[in-house]
Design a protein around this motif. Sequence first.
Motif, mmCIF file in Angstrom:
data_model
loop_
_atom_site.group_PDB
_atom_site.id
_atom_site.type_symbol
_atom_site.label_atom_id
_atom_site.label_comp_id
_atom_site.label_asym_id
_atom_site.label_seq_id
_atom_site.Cartn_x
_atom_site.Cartn_y
_atom_site.Cartn_z
ATOM 1 N N ASP A 145 27.572 -18.870 -18.204
ATOM 2 C CA ASP A 145 27.953 -20.267 -18.369
ATOM 3 C C ASP A 145 26.292 -20.647 -19.034
ATOM 4 N N THR A 146 26.656 -21.419 -19.923
ATOM 5 C CA THR A 146 25.330 -22.029 -20.354
ATOM 6 C C THR A 146 24.894 -23.078 -19.746
ATOM 7 N N THR A 147 25.523 -23.793 -18.897
ATOM 8 C CA THR A 147 24.935 -24.863 -18.060
ATOM 9 C C THR A 147 24.220 -24.151 -16.987
ATOM 10 N N ILE A 148 24.652 -23.234 -16.512
ATOM 11 C CA ILE A 148 23.912 -22.310 -15.276
ATOM 12 C C ILE A 148 22.773 -21.699 -15.786
ATOM 13 N N ARG A 149 22.910 -20.961 -17.006
ATOM 14 C CA ARG A 149 21.639 -20.617 -17.532
ATOM 15 C C ARG A 149 20.887 -21.567 -17.939
ATOM 16 N N SER A 150 20.877 -22.664 -18.547
ATOM 17 C CA SER A 150 19.827 -23.783 -18.587
ATOM 18 C C SER A 150 19.343 -24.268 -17.333
ATOM 19 N N ALA A 151 20.095 -24.262 -16.275
ATOM 20 C CA ALA A 151 19.490 -24.707 -15.110
ATOM 21 C C ALA A 151 18.529 -23.619 -14.234
ATOM 22 N N SER A 176 15.399 -23.896 -16.780
ATOM 23 C CA SER A 176 14.542 -25.179 -16.496
ATOM 24 C C SER A 176 13.700 -24.984 -15.273
#
Length: 837
Positions: free
Chosen positions: A106-112, A115
């Motif tokens: 999931d892109t949100t998880i990966r971005s977190a 970051s």
Amino acid sequence: PNVCALQQVLGTKKKYFSTCRNWYKGSICGKKAIVLYECCPGYMKLEGMRGCPAVAPIDHVYGTLGLVKATTTQQYSDMSKLREEIEGKGSFTMFAPNNEAWDQLDTTIRSALVSNVNIELYNALHFHMVNRRLLTKDLKNDMTLTSMYGDLGLYINHYSNGVVTVNCARIIHGNQVATNGVVHVIDRVITSVGNTIKDILDVQEELSSFNAAALASGMMDKLDQPGHYTLFAPTNEAFDRLSPGYLERIMGDKAVIAALVNYHMLNSVQCSEAIMAGSVYETAEGSTIEIGCDGDSLTVNGIKMVLKKDIVTTNGVIHLIDRVLIPDSAKEGMELMGDSQSTFSDMVSELDLAAAMGPKTEYTLLAPLNTAFTNEVMSKDQSLLRLILENHILKLKVTLNELYSGQLLETLAGKLLRVFIYRTAVCIENACMVRGSKEGSHSALHVMKSLIKPAEKTIYELLIADGRFKIFLSLMETAHLTDLLKQEGSYTIFAPTDDAFDGLSEEDIALLKSDLNALRIILLYHFSNGIFINGGLEGGVTNLLKTLQGNNLQVMSVNNSIHVNSVDVPDSDLMATNGVIHVVKNVLYPGDLPVGRQDLLVLLKKLIKYIQIKFVSGFSYAEIPLTFLKRTITTTHYIETAPDVTKVTRVIEGTPTLTKVTRVIEGEPTITKVTRVIETEPIVTKVVVEGEPVITKVTRVIEGEPSVTKVTRVIEGEPSVTKVTRVIEGEPSVTKVTRVIEGEPSVTKVTRVIEGEPTITKLTRVIEGGNLDADGKTITGGARYTTVNEPYIIEGPDFSKITTIHGNPNLIDEESERITKIIQEGGRFAAARKAPG
């Protein structure tokens, strides 16, 4: 050398290292697979050489990530400061997601993660590591490893098809050995696990209906305990699709709701990536389901229903499904039936038989296949159809495992059906079961090949009613074997029709009947002990049936027809209460039994043309003991009882007299003693006779064998009332005898008591009212003395001959005067005379 074969699903990048035993006919999850050959882990190709002859250089874990092309994991290790650790000293196992796995995250998880590389990404990578080297052979099924992040668990499953998963992520390249550990490439990024299956059910709103069912079943505690489970959890929408009222009905039955919940659970962890083809698994409920795959979709019992796969918990895995799985044990009998029994199901509903099968009622359905309901059957009257159906419904729940040969099963119609267990079949009367018996909550289902026809008559009655077996029955009678056709038992008979005897003349029949032993040999070869129906015979092989004669019959069942000793059986399975009849058009004879007489040989050759009968001069048949005939012994018990007592009251009414007659007839014979007792208390007795006429009331009891006659007469009449008082004076007693004649009309009451056998009648007369001397005179005066007379017999009138005195007052007066005279004379010397007849 050093080349490993892989299967790759066509059109995808999914590859599987497989052994030959796990190659599923060139397909994986229903999709075509092609075979690839790659260097086995640790080996490399050399230009111009076949296979993979070179050994790959060994590097640390960080360097090995590059060798196995897990470059994203290698990059993130560098970014998160993990590189230094996995390049240094230590022994590590790293489960490294491949590049595609990171892309699928999931892109949100990966971005977190990206970051916050120093904490989140670093911790995420540490969760993929174990602080020691473990090769795939060391990874055992249901093993739990402690990760290098927060001591959280990694859940290992090693399946029989060679697939190894960690938190349901499949190892796609394993055992890449490094100087400080080993790298296993996996197909997804794994996340930490801290919840049990119960925790997920509690917090997932879309699973609230199943959560309520699990609570009602008492299974929720189990789902909160350590274990290794797979749960196929239906969503709320799945429960909404159930039949109206179904859930409400079963929620009140804890056993049924527990069966429903347990049917959704396996006692093993089945990750979706381990499923390469359909496999059968036992559920916690006890029955089985098939889990398979269709491309990327999981299937249950062949149906795509999995909405979300591989929700990993500390005690198993959850797959969300879009329908409720209902086991047979949570169904009623009518719900157990499938499409092949739809005609029976529809007819049960149409004829209002479903009302007899309530939710709590135990019953068993013997459901015939649709093909059993021919046009002939369906054209029958509704009342007859209802009776047919009632004979296919048992009053109790009887499962397949509870059936045994000789068992009697009662139907709704009250009939008793017999069970026959054979080597390869289970049959009820004439119908045999097909595979597919099921057990419901309070019911059972057995699928039958044909309609059941309960037996109504004996073999003898069927043969008589049929009319085709006159000669056979005549021969059975001559051989004194008719009782075999009538008696209780279980027999199989191959009955020859009259056509079988076409070649015989009357003289031939007479010859056959003349040799009783030979006749019995031939007839008893047509009988076998036990009931063998067509469906119970093992198909395509020779079934040997021992006959009552002693030799075997060779019976084959081919294409639903029977052959006996190579002779066709045109009509079979005629069920009788004491056996089954198979019709043959030939007389049967043992092929290995010779004949010793020329005349009998000629006769048998006319009868039997399908075999060559041997002749052995002088051979004689051994006599067969008829021990199989059941002799009936009738025992009569005589019970002695006292004879009945009949009391008859006859009332004759008329003008001017009324006669009432009472007769009591009793059975005990008696002997009557007659004693004349003159009772007095004073020593001196004075007797005074006052007034004329004297009226006496006399009671006579005549007893004897067999009759006792008791006559009481009361005579009342017009016009005068006469009162006669006879006083016996003396002290201290006075006795009065009163005869009263009065009233209108005259009533005569006669009571007769007749008992016993003919006897001598003795009469006892008790006369109160006077004391007489030895000469029969009245004693008067002041002096007192006592006279005692010896008992003696007085012959009185024979009242047994009196049937009625209605309408004959003269007879009454005459008899009364005679009795009065006897009393006056003392009775001792009075001449006795018989009453007029």
